[in-house]
Design a protein around this motif. Sequence first.
Motif, PDB file in Angstrom:
ATOM      1  N   GLU A  47       0.808  -1.206   0.000  1.00 35.77           N
ATOM      2  CA  GLU A  47       0.000   0.000   0.000  1.00 35.77           C
ATOM      3  C   GLU A  47       0.845   1.261   0.000  1.00 35.77           C
ATOM      4  O   GLU A  47       0.461   2.274  -0.535  1.00 35.77           O
ATOM      5  N   ASN A  48       1.994   1.233   0.638  1.00 35.67           N
ATOM      6  CA  ASN A  48       2.861   2.403   0.620  1.00 35.67           C
ATOM      7  C   ASN A  48       4.322   1.977   0.461  1.00 35.67           C
ATOM      8  O   ASN A  48       5.014   1.713   1.446  1.00 35.67           O
ATOM      9  N   PRO A  49       4.790   1.928  -0.786  1.00 37.95           N
ATOM     10  CA  PRO A  49       6.178   1.527  -1.026  1.00 37.95           C
ATOM     11  C   PRO A  49       7.186   2.613  -0.695  1.00 37.95           C
ATOM     12  O   PRO A  49       8.378   2.416  -0.855  1.00 37.95           O
ATOM     13  N   TYR A  50       6.705   3.780  -0.195  1.00 40.90           N
ATOM     14  CA  TYR A  50       7.602   4.909   0.043  1.00 40.90           C
ATOM     15  C   TYR A  50       8.068   5.023   1.487  1.00 40.90           C
ATOM     16  O   TYR A  50       8.879   5.892   1.794  1.00 40.90           O
ATOM     17  N   GLU A  51       7.560   4.190   2.362  1.00 40.28           N
ATOM     18  CA  GLU A  51       8.016   4.235   3.744  1.00 40.28           C
ATOM     19  C   GLU A  51       9.504   3.928   3.812  1.00 40.28           C
ATOM     20  O   GLU A  51       9.976   2.984   3.178  1.00 40.28           O
ATOM     21  N   ARG A  52      10.226   4.732   4.586  1.00 41.00           N
ATOM     22  CA  ARG A  52      11.656   4.510   4.760  1.00 41.00           C
ATOM     23  C   ARG A  52      11.989   4.563   6.245  1.00 41.00           C
ATOM     24  O   ARG A  52      11.568   5.472   6.952  1.00 41.00           O
ATOM     25  N   LEU A 269      10.368  17.283   9.976  1.00 42.21           N
ATOM     26  CA  LEU A 269      10.534  15.889   9.574  1.00 42.21           C
ATOM     27  C   LEU A 269       9.183  15.189   9.464  1.00 42.21           C
ATOM     28  O   LEU A 269       8.901  14.502   8.469  1.00 42.21           O
ATOM     29  N   SER A 270       8.339  15.351  10.474  1.00 38.92           N
ATOM     30  CA  SER A 270       7.033  14.689  10.457  1.00 38.92           C
ATOM     31  C   SER A 270       6.204  15.149   9.265  1.00 38.92           C
ATOM     32  O   SER A 270       5.514  14.340   8.616  1.00 38.92           O
ATOM     33  N   TRP A 271       6.262  16.451   8.961  1.00 44.59           N
ATOM     34  CA  TRP A 271       5.502  16.988   7.825  1.00 44.59           C
ATOM     35  C   TRP A 271       6.030  16.428   6.502  1.00 44.59           C
ATOM     36  O   TRP A 271       5.255  15.993   5.637  1.00 44.59           O
ATOM     37  N   LEU A 272       7.345  16.419   6.341  1.00 46.86           N
ATOM     38  CA  LEU A 272       7.946  15.911   5.102  1.00 46.86           C
ATOM     39  C   LEU A 272       7.664  14.424   4.931  1.00 46.86           C
ATOM     40  O   LEU A 272       7.343  13.962   3.825  1.00 46.86           O
ATOM     41  N   LYS A 273       7.773  13.660   6.001  1.00 42.13           N
ATOM     42  CA  LYS A 273       7.479  12.229   5.927  1.00 42.13           C
ATOM     43  C   LYS A 273       6.015  11.985   5.569  1.00 42.13           C
ATOM     44  O   LYS A 273       5.692  11.137   4.733  1.00 42.13           O
ATOM     45  N   ARG A 274       5.151  12.748   6.225  1.00 36.22           N
ATOM     46  CA  ARG A 274       3.718  12.529   6.022  1.00 36.22           C
ATOM     47  C   ARG A 274       3.287  12.843   4.596  1.00 36.22           C
ATOM     48  O   ARG A 274       2.445  12.123   4.017  1.00 36.22           O
ATOM     49  N   PHE A 275       3.866  13.885   3.982  1.00 32.40           N
ATOM     50  CA  PHE A 275       3.359  14.318   2.690  1.00 32.40           C
ATOM     51  C   PHE A 275       4.272  14.004   1.504  1.00 32.40           C
ATOM     52  O   PHE A 275       3.773  13.766   0.402  1.00 32.40           O
ATOM     53  N   ILE A 276       5.564  13.963   1.695  1.00 30.60           N
ATOM     54  CA  ILE A 276       6.430  13.546   0.592  1.00 30.60           C
ATOM     55  C   ILE A 276       6.414  12.030   0.454  1.00 30.60           C
ATOM     56  O   ILE A 276       6.329  11.493  -0.656  1.00 30.60           O
ATOM     57  N   ASP A 277       6.484  11.336   1.577  1.00 27.12           N
ATOM     58  CA  ASP A 277       6.492   9.865   1.562  1.00 27.12           C
ATOM     59  C   ASP A 277       5.110   9.255   1.770  1.00 27.12           C
ATOM     60  O   ASP A 277       4.987   8.022   1.755  1.00 27.12           O
ATOM     61  N   ASN A 278       4.106  10.095   2.010  1.00 25.53           N
ATOM     62  CA  ASN A 278       2.763   9.585   2.311  1.00 25.53           C
ATOM     63  C   ASN A 278       2.822   8.574   3.456  1.00 25.53           C
ATOM     64  O   ASN A 278       2.089   7.586   3.484  1.00 25.53           O
ATOM     65  N   ASP A 279       3.706   8.840   4.405  1.00 23.20           N
ATOM     66  CA  ASP A 279       3.955   7.904   5.499  1.00 23.20           C
ATOM     67  C   ASP A 279       3.067   8.250   6.689  1.00 23.20           C
ATOM     68  O   ASP A 279       3.392   9.112   7.506  1.00 23.20           O
ATOM     69  N   THR A 280       1.944   7.551   6.781  1.00 29.70           N
ATOM     70  CA  THR A 280       0.966   7.856   7.819  1.00 29.70           C
ATOM     71  C   THR A 280       1.436   7.444   9.215  1.00 29.70           C
ATOM     72  O   THR A 280       0.779   7.770  10.206  1.00 29.70           O
ATOM     73  N   ARG A 281       2.578   6.771   9.312  1.00 29.58           N
ATOM     74  CA  ARG A 281       3.127   6.472  10.637  1.00 29.58           C
ATOM     75  C   ARG A 281       3.477   7.757  11.388  1.00 29.58           C
ATOM     76  O   ARG A 281       3.558   7.766  12.613  1.00 29.58           O
TER      77      ARG A 281
END
Length: 307
Positions: A47-52, A269-281
């Motif tokens: 579902e989200n291959p962008y999580e790092r 960091l949280s903002w960039l992760k949430r919206f660039i990586d679509n990382d809902t964690r």
Amino acid sequence: MPHKPRPRLLPTVLAALFTVAGLTATQAVPAAAHTTTPTAAATVAAENPYERGPDPTEDSIEAVRGPYAVSDTSVSRLSVSGFGGGTIYYPTTTRDGTFGAVVISPGFTATQSSIAWLGPRLASQGFVVMTIDTLTTLDQPDSRGRQLLAALDYLTDRSRVRDRVDSSRLGVMGHSMGGGGSLEAAKSRPSLQAAVPLTGWNLDKSWPELRTPTLVVGADGDTIAPVATHSEPFYESLPRSLDRAYLELNNASHLTPNTPDTTIAKYSLSWLKRFIDNDTRYEQFLCPLPRPSLTIEEYRGNCPHTS
């Protein structure tokens, strides 16, 4: 913002095949660190291959360095056009595929050294980051916005690390006039996925045309770009349908972003992760809205986020 369709049936099909072959799902698919079952891990990855990186915690997002080892490379102003050169910070590993990228502009009369601390700090969390020098230190926000975009184009098309960058996952940041420039860049290129102006300065106070999720960071003691005439109007003018937030730093000044700051790093960091990586964690650090504290004077925004 549109995202690539995520394949959802693969984990189920694989599980069935493993059963027929007499294998267990645990044997076939290693468990991810943030799940309790292998099938769930496969589903999340699909579902989200962008999580790092591993699951984030309060400690991990406040840390001076994240889980990735970082290298850097200098870019001479003589080898580029449209901006004044800079430094690229990037995760050394190639195991995790490509990374989202962020370009950061300094403020009026400043050079990249004033915002250099953000480079390795963000890169170690799983981004390719470029801090830039501007063509002249006196460049205004509209020029800095164009230079941010020129630097992004260089980073994705011609830089030595272009193969490490996902050109569909890009963001901009900046301090003071560089922060005003980040708004200009987002206005010019709506495909950007995150903007973070840090104690931004711009004569233009109204940004209803922005389509990029934007975190506006102001400082309660700023006398150069007072929040009442800069950061607050910037935030209030953003479309209410947009994912947006306003963070006002407590006991801070216009120059606070020029030295390492845990609160700036944590929420950027949280903002960039949430919206660039679509990382809902990372949604947990943005919603519910952070409360006033020793370092936060005020935080406004929309929750939950829609993108």
